[in-house]
Design a protein around this motif. Structure first.
Motif, PDB file in Angstrom:
ATOM      1  N   THR A  59       0.810  -1.231   0.000  1.00 24.02           N
ATOM      2  CA  THR A  59       0.000   0.000   0.000  1.00 24.02           C
ATOM      3  C   THR A  59       0.840   1.276   0.000  1.00 24.02           C
ATOM      4  O   THR A  59       0.334   2.330   0.379  1.00 24.02           O
ATOM      5  CB  THR A  59      -0.923   0.021   1.233  1.00 24.02           C
ATOM      6  N   ALA A  60       2.091   1.210  -0.384  1.00 22.31           N
ATOM      7  CA  ALA A  60       2.959   2.384  -0.303  1.00 22.31           C
ATOM      8  C   ALA A  60       2.393   3.560  -1.104  1.00 22.31           C
ATOM      9  O   ALA A  60       1.988   3.400  -2.257  1.00 22.31           O
ATOM     10  CB  ALA A  60       4.353   2.045  -0.807  1.00 22.31           C
ATOM     11  N   PHE A  61       2.347   4.727  -0.461  1.00 26.90           N
ATOM     12  CA  PHE A  61       1.921   5.999  -1.062  1.00 26.90           C
ATOM     13  C   PHE A  61       0.422   6.052  -1.373  1.00 26.90           C
ATOM     14  O   PHE A  61      -0.058   7.051  -1.910  1.00 26.90           O
ATOM     15  CB  PHE A  61       2.711   6.311  -2.341  1.00 26.90           C
ATOM     16  N   THR A  62      -0.332   4.984  -1.056  1.00 27.94           N
ATOM     17  CA  THR A  62      -1.759   4.996  -1.384  1.00 27.94           C
ATOM     18  C   THR A  62      -2.569   5.852  -0.415  1.00 27.94           C
ATOM     19  O   THR A  62      -3.756   6.108  -0.668  1.00 27.94           O
ATOM     20  CB  THR A  62      -2.334   3.567  -1.371  1.00 27.94           C
ATOM     21  N   GLU A  63      -1.961   6.303   0.698  1.00 24.80           N
ATOM     22  CA  GLU A  63      -2.690   7.181   1.610  1.00 24.80           C
ATOM     23  C   GLU A  63      -2.874   8.574   1.019  1.00 24.80           C
ATOM     24  O   GLU A  63      -3.602   9.399   1.574  1.00 24.80           O
ATOM     25  CB  GLU A  63      -1.965   7.286   2.963  1.00 24.80           C
ATOM     26  N   HIS A  64      -2.218   8.823  -0.117  1.00 30.60           N
ATOM     27  CA  HIS A  64      -2.384  10.092  -0.844  1.00 30.60           C
ATOM     28  C   HIS A  64      -2.849   9.764  -2.268  1.00 30.60           C
ATOM     29  O   HIS A  64      -2.039   9.722  -3.198  1.00 30.60           O
ATOM     30  CB  HIS A  64      -1.073  10.874  -0.882  1.00 30.60           C
ATOM     31  N   PRO A  65      -4.148   9.509  -2.475  1.00 28.67           N
ATOM     32  CA  PRO A  65      -4.640   9.109  -3.800  1.00 28.67           C
ATOM     33  C   PRO A  65      -4.316  10.114  -4.889  1.00 28.67           C
ATOM     34  O   PRO A  65      -4.123   9.731  -6.047  1.00 28.67           O
ATOM     35  CB  PRO A  65      -6.159   8.995  -3.589  1.00 28.67           C
ATOM     36  N   GLU A  66      -4.266  11.387  -4.512  1.00 27.94           N
ATOM     37  CA  GLU A  66      -3.991  12.414  -5.518  1.00 27.94           C
ATOM     38  C   GLU A  66      -2.566  12.323  -6.059  1.00 27.94           C
ATOM     39  O   GLU A  66      -2.254  12.891  -7.106  1.00 27.94           O
ATOM     40  CB  GLU A  66      -4.241  13.813  -4.932  1.00 27.94           C
ATOM     41  N   TRP A  67      -1.698  11.629  -5.339  1.00 22.14           N
ATOM     42  CA  TRP A  67      -0.313  11.452  -5.810  1.00 22.14           C
ATOM     43  C   TRP A  67      -0.179  10.301  -6.803  1.00 22.14           C
ATOM     44  O   TRP A  67       0.848  10.169  -7.464  1.00 22.14           O
ATOM     45  CB  TRP A  67       0.616  11.153  -4.630  1.00 22.14           C
ATOM     46  N   GLY A  68      -1.197   9.449  -6.895  1.00 20.97           N
ATOM     47  CA  GLY A  68      -1.095   8.206  -7.653  1.00 20.97           C
ATOM     48  C   GLY A  68      -0.617   8.386  -9.076  1.00 20.97           C
ATOM     49  O   GLY A  68       0.412   7.824  -9.475  1.00 20.97           O
ATOM     50  N   LEU A  69      -1.357   9.164  -9.872  1.00 23.52           N
ATOM     51  CA  LEU A  69      -1.013   9.329 -11.288  1.00 23.52           C
ATOM     52  C   LEU A  69       0.303  10.077 -11.475  1.00 23.52           C
ATOM     53  O   LEU A  69       1.149   9.623 -12.274  1.00 23.52           O
ATOM     54  CB  LEU A  69      -2.149  10.041 -12.022  1.00 23.52           C
ATOM     55  N   PRO A  70       0.547  11.214 -10.790  1.00 23.65           N
ATOM     56  CA  PRO A  70       1.840  11.887 -10.961  1.00 23.65           C
ATOM     57  C   PRO A  70       3.036  10.999 -10.607  1.00 23.65           C
ATOM     58  O   PRO A  70       4.039  10.980 -11.326  1.00 23.65           O
ATOM     59  CB  PRO A  70       1.746  13.091 -10.006  1.00 23.65           C
ATOM     60  N   LEU A  71       2.929  10.250  -9.492  1.00 28.51           N
ATOM     61  CA  LEU A  71       4.021   9.362  -9.105  1.00 28.51           C
ATOM     62  C   LEU A  71       4.183   8.222 -10.101  1.00 28.51           C
ATOM     63  O   LEU A  71       5.308   7.813 -10.412  1.00 28.51           O
ATOM     64  CB  LEU A  71       3.786   8.805  -7.699  1.00 28.51           C
ATOM     65  N   PHE A  72       3.065   7.704 -10.608  1.00 30.22           N
ATOM     66  CA  PHE A  72       3.117   6.639 -11.606  1.00 30.22           C
ATOM     67  C   PHE A  72       3.889   7.108 -12.847  1.00 30.22           C
ATOM     68  O   PHE A  72       4.784   6.409 -13.347  1.00 30.22           O
ATOM     69  CB  PHE A  72       1.712   6.203 -11.990  1.00 30.22           C
ATOM     70  N   LEU A  73       3.539   8.287 -13.348  1.00 30.12           N
ATOM     71  CA  LEU A  73       4.206   8.826 -14.544  1.00 30.12           C
ATOM     72  C   LEU A  73       5.674   9.137 -14.262  1.00 30.12           C
ATOM     73  O   LEU A  73       6.548   8.892 -15.109  1.00 30.12           O
ATOM     74  CB  LEU A  73       3.476  10.080 -15.025  1.00 30.12           C
ATOM     75  N   LEU A  74       5.963   9.660 -13.062  1.00 31.45           N
ATOM     76  CA  LEU A  74       7.343   9.987 -12.700  1.00 31.45           C
ATOM     77  C   LEU A  74       8.206   8.730 -12.648  1.00 31.45           C
ATOM     78  O   LEU A  74       9.283   8.669 -13.258  1.00 31.45           O
ATOM     79  CB  LEU A  74       7.361  10.702 -11.355  1.00 31.45           C
ATOM     80  N   PHE A  75       7.731   7.696 -11.921  1.00 33.02           N
ATOM     81  CA  PHE A  75       8.525   6.480 -11.773  1.00 33.02           C
ATOM     82  C   PHE A  75       8.600   5.686 -13.078  1.00 33.02           C
ATOM     83  O   PHE A  75       9.593   5.010 -13.331  1.00 33.02           O
ATOM     84  CB  PHE A  75       7.949   5.609 -10.657  1.00 33.02           C
ATOM     85  N   LEU A  76       7.558   5.768 -13.892  1.00 29.14           N
ATOM     86  CA  LEU A  76       7.608   5.124 -15.207  1.00 29.14           C
ATOM     87  C   LEU A  76       8.686   5.766 -16.075  1.00 29.14           C
ATOM     88  O   LEU A  76       9.457   5.069 -16.751  1.00 29.14           O
ATOM     89  CB  LEU A  76       6.249   5.212 -15.895  1.00 29.14           C
ATOM     90  N   SER A  77       8.761   7.107 -16.049  1.00 30.37           N
ATOM     91  CA  SER A  77       9.799   7.807 -16.819  1.00 30.37           C
ATOM     92  C   SER A  77      11.186   7.467 -16.292  1.00 30.37           C
ATOM     93  O   SER A  77      12.134   7.287 -17.069  1.00 30.37           O
ATOM     94  CB  SER A  77       9.558   9.318 -16.789  1.00 30.37           C
ATOM     95  N   PHE A  78      11.321   7.363 -14.964  1.00 31.50           N
ATOM     96  CA  PHE A  78      12.598   6.962 -14.367  1.00 31.50           C
ATOM     97  C   PHE A  78      13.000   5.563 -14.841  1.00 31.50           C
ATOM     98  O   PHE A  78      14.163   5.316 -15.164  1.00 31.50           O
ATOM     99  CB  PHE A  78      12.501   6.975 -12.843  1.00 31.50           C
ATOM    100  N   TYR A  79      12.025   4.660 -14.842  1.00 31.39           N
ATOM    101  CA  TYR A  79      12.316   3.272 -15.221  1.00 31.39           C
ATOM    102  C   TYR A  79      12.743   3.179 -16.686  1.00 31.39           C
ATOM    103  O   TYR A  79      13.730   2.501 -17.020  1.00 31.39           O
ATOM    104  CB  TYR A  79      11.082   2.412 -14.960  1.00 31.39           C
ATOM    105  N   LEU A  80      12.018   3.862 -17.563  1.00 37.88           N
ATOM    106  CA  LEU A  80      12.368   3.846 -18.983  1.00 37.88           C
ATOM    107  C   LEU A  80      13.745   4.470 -19.213  1.00 37.88           C
ATOM    108  O   LEU A  80      14.540   3.977 -20.022  1.00 37.88           O
ATOM    109  CB  LEU A  80      11.299   4.585 -19.800  1.00 37.88           C
ATOM    110  N   ALA A  81      14.036   5.557 -18.485  1.00 34.62           N
ATOM    111  CA  ALA A  81      15.355   6.192 -18.600  1.00 34.62           C
ATOM    112  C   ALA A  81      16.460   5.273 -18.072  1.00 34.62           C
ATOM    113  O   ALA A  81      17.572   5.246 -18.614  1.00 34.62           O
ATOM    114  CB  ALA A  81      15.360   7.517 -17.841  1.00 34.62           C
ATOM    115  N   THR A  82      16.145   4.512 -17.018  1.00 37.70           N
ATOM    116  CA  THR A  82      17.113   3.543 -16.475  1.00 37.70           C
ATOM    117  C   THR A  82      17.443   2.472 -17.507  1.00 37.70           C
ATOM    118  O   THR A  82      18.612   2.133 -17.719  1.00 37.70           O
ATOM    119  CB  THR A  82      16.551   2.881 -15.199  1.00 37.70           C
ATOM    120  N   LEU A  83      16.402   1.929 -18.139  1.00 37.30           N
ATOM    121  CA  LEU A  83      16.617   0.910 -19.167  1.00 37.30           C
ATOM    122  C   LEU A  83      17.424   1.473 -20.321  1.00 37.30           C
ATOM    123  O   LEU A  83      18.381   0.833 -20.803  1.00 37.30           O
ATOM    124  CB  LEU A  83      15.270   0.392 -19.674  1.00 37.30           C
TER     125      LEU A  83
END
Length: 314
Positions: A15-39
């Motif tokens: 449930t990490a970070f789920t206590e802030h639902p409004e953060w869900g989409l921004p964090l998803f896009l941020l970490f997805l971009s980080f992951y793609l950049a890592t690859l």
């Protein structure tokens, strides 16, 4: 255990970070971009080292393996974290949790060993330059890397088997980004003293042992650099180590904060942010550190870009 009711856990709910639902989409896009950049960054580093003759040296041989491990290391954690953010929580079976913990421990241990090996490589290059070629032979390089993989597998396997022979009961919620040991130990029911001792003992053979190797190597390097008479010579020699030192500081600094301290309290927002740093951000930063702070890598990138422009020219 007698006279008490326990609900044994067969799956966990992240449930990490789920206590802030409004953060869900921004964090998803941020970490997805980080992951793609890592690859992209680590794959690019591997290809660059393989194709450029100037980078066919022991240091870059180790760096190519570090990039490969960083790709695997990030791939074990980030997709699961993206699922948690997208679904506002994610269920993971105990088997999948054990597999994830093993792979995380396996690749994180190899990362530690490789950084220690690279410190030894810098020690030989600075303190014994005339013997560098005879010490860092191809056979020696392959042997060191193979040893890192074998030691990483042994550590991951023993720690995973030891951890998941424990019984988990009560609340199955883990307010963390993946199946890591500290949050799992909070769900253990019954006596886990022996298992925890085994886990700690094998942990000592990874992080603290690697830190000792790195510290001793750089102690000799600093002594050798101080004996160089010219300031320019000292700066030039030390510059060959700055990229590795930066990577070591980022990786081990966050790991020490998470694992070499008291973990009896509940995990805070700060703990989860730190865990994101060493699982998501550090694998992204490593290729940037070695490309931006390393003259040979920058020259290789420049030449590769020139060749691609020439090949595209009509």
């Amino acid at each position: 255990m007698a006279g008490r009711n326990y609900t044994f856990v067969t799956e966990f709910f992240l449930t990490a970070f789920t206590e802030h639902p409004e953060w869900g989409l921004p964090l998803f896009l941020l970490f997805l971009s980080f992951y793609l950049a890592t690859l992209l960054g680590n794959t690019g580093m591997i290809i660059l080292i393989q194709k450029n003759r100037r980078l066919q040296t022991p240091m870059y041989f180790f760096l190519s393996h570090l990039s490969f491990v960083d790709i695997c290391y990030s791939s074990v954690i980030t997709p699961q974290m993206l699922a948690v953010l997208w679904e506002h929580g994610s269920t993971i079976s105990q088997v999948r949790c054990a597999v994830q913990f093993f792979l995380f421990t396996f690749f994180a241990s190899i990362d530690c060993y490789l950084l220690a090996i690279m410190a030894y490589d810098r020690y030989v290059a600075v303190c014994q330059p005339l013997l560098y070629v005879t010490i860092m032979t191809e056979k020696a390089r392959v042997g060191l890397v193979t040893g890192a993989y074998v030691a990483g597998f042994s550590s991951g396997f023993i720690r995973t088997v030891t951890a998941f022979t424990l019984s988990f009961c009560g609340n199955n919620e883990i307010n963390f980004i993946f199946c890591d040991l500290p949050p799992l130990l909070k769900l253990v029911c019954g006596d886990s003293y022996i298992q925890e001792v085994v886990i700690i003992v094998f942990a000592i053979f990874v992080m603290p042992a690697c830190i000792v190797v790195i510290s001793v190597s750089y102690l000799f390097i600093i002594v050798a650099i101080m004996q160089i008479r010219s300031a320019g010579g000292r700066t030039k020699t030390f510059s060959t180590c700055t990229s590795h030192l930066t990577a070591v500081a980022l990786f081990f600094g966050t790991l020490i904060f998470m694992y070499l301290r008291d973990n009896t309290d509940q995990f805070s927002e700060r703990d989860r942010v730190v865990s994101v740093f060493y699982t998501v951000v550090t694998p992204l930063l490593n290729p940037l550190i070695y490309s931006l702070r390393n003259k040979e890598v920058k020259e290789a990138i420049t030449k590769s870009l020139r060749r691609s422009k020439i090949s595209r020219a009509p």
